[in-house]
Design a protein around this motif. Structure first.
Motif, short mmCIF file in Angstrom:
data_model
loop_
_atom_site.label_atom_id
_atom_site.label_comp_id
_atom_site.label_asym_id
_atom_site.label_seq_id
_atom_site.Cartn_x
_atom_site.Cartn_y
_atom_site.Cartn_z
N SER A 4 0.85 -1.19 0.00
CA SER A 4 0.00 0.00 0.00
C SER A 4 0.88 1.24 0.00
O SER A 4 1.78 1.38 0.82
CB SER A 4 -0.90 -0.02 1.24
N VAL A 5 0.63 2.12 -0.95
CA VAL A 5 1.38 3.36 -1.09
C VAL A 5 0.38 4.50 -0.89
O VAL A 5 -0.66 4.53 -1.54
CB VAL A 5 2.03 3.45 -2.49
N SER A 6 0.71 5.41 0.02
CA SER A 6 -0.24 6.45 0.36
C SER A 6 0.42 7.83 0.41
O SER A 6 1.35 8.06 1.17
CB SER A 6 -0.84 6.13 1.74
N GLY A 7 -0.06 8.73 -0.44
CA GLY A 7 0.33 10.13 -0.40
C GLY A 7 1.81 10.40 -0.64
O GLY A 7 2.39 11.29 -0.05
N GLY A 20 1.61 13.31 -4.19
CA GLY A 20 0.52 12.65 -3.48
C GLY A 20 0.07 11.35 -4.12
O GLY A 20 -1.10 10.99 -4.02
N SER A 22 -0.93 7.63 -4.62
CA SER A 22 -1.41 6.53 -3.79
C SER A 22 -1.80 5.38 -4.70
O SER A 22 -2.29 5.59 -5.82
CB SER A 22 -2.62 6.95 -2.95
N THR A 24 -2.25 0.63 -4.77
CA THR A 24 -2.07 -0.69 -4.15
C THR A 24 -1.51 -1.65 -5.19
O THR A 24 -2.00 -1.70 -6.33
CB THR A 24 -3.41 -1.23 -3.61
N GLY A 57 4.65 10.80 2.75
CA GLY A 57 3.86 9.64 2.39
C GLY A 57 4.36 8.38 3.06
O GLY A 57 5.41 8.37 3.71
N ILE A 59 4.57 3.86 2.91
CA ILE A 59 4.54 2.59 2.16
C ILE A 59 4.47 1.48 3.19
O ILE A 59 5.25 1.44 4.14
CB ILE A 59 5.81 2.43 1.30
N SER A 60 3.54 0.55 2.99
CA SER A 60 3.47 -0.61 3.88
C SER A 60 3.37 -1.88 3.06
O SER A 60 2.93 -1.87 1.91
CB SER A 60 2.27 -0.49 4.82
#
Length: 192
Positions: A4-7, A20, A22, A24, A57, A59-60
């Protein structure tokens, strides 16, 4: 686990490359990233691989061991094809197994140094090296560039066949490649 990549934001000096972003990337799936030149596709890959750090941002879910095909082949020019691939393989992988992969996509001269290879041959060695690497995820940045149509089709089939149940992130400019690879697609715009 999905990535998951966010912002994600990234600038180089005054130039904003990612603004920004985001998205998956599904585990065990091939995801293609498309977009115009300069929209940040390679920068995003470099951030995911840990080569660049994002400005903002999160990353998980990122696996620990990446394998990659960069826009440049990054081969050891004085080594032969098998030696170039062997450098990133798990211990115990037999040269005959590496040779069978190289031969399956048309690399038959396995003794000469790769500096004597054509650009398309070097590209195929780089692809086999990534596929056979001891990695948890593959990043492929325009892996089929410079290949003629017949060779490209052969190599795309090879990639699909040899990345089943692996997480793969691939950058391309070609909708035909996206269709042939039957992948998830993320479309990036001018600014993300």
């Amino acid at each position: 686990m999905d990535i998951s990549v966010s912002g994600i934001k990234k600038s180089f000096g005054e130039k904003i490359v990612l603004d920004g972003f985001s998205g998956t990337f599904r585990e065990t799936h091939l995801t293609c990233i498309m977009g115009p030149s300069g929209c940040g596709k390679t920068t995003l890959l470099n951030i995911l691989m840990g080569i660049e750090l994002q400005d903002e941002g999160a990353i998980s879910g990122m696996p620990k061991k990446p394998g990659a095909v960069f826009q440049e082949d990054r081969l050891c020019e004085s080594f032969n094809a098998i030696s170039n691939v062997r450098m990133v393989c798990a211990k115990g992988m037999k040269d005959s197994f590496i040779a069978s992969h190289l031969e399956s996509i048309g690399i038959s001269d396995l003794s000469q140094p790769v500096r004597e290879f054509s650009g398309g041959m070097k590209r195929r060695v780089a692809i086999v090296r990534a596929i056979l690497s001891d990695s948890d995820i593959l990043f492929l940045d325009e892996p089929f560039k410079g290949l003629d149509d017949d060779t490209k089709n052969l190599v795309m089939d090879y990639v699909v066949e040899n990345t089943r149940n692996r997480t793969v992130v691939l950058v391309t400019h070609s909708l035909d490649e996206v269709k042939a690879l039957d992948c998830d697609m993320i479309l990036m715009g001018e600014k993300e």
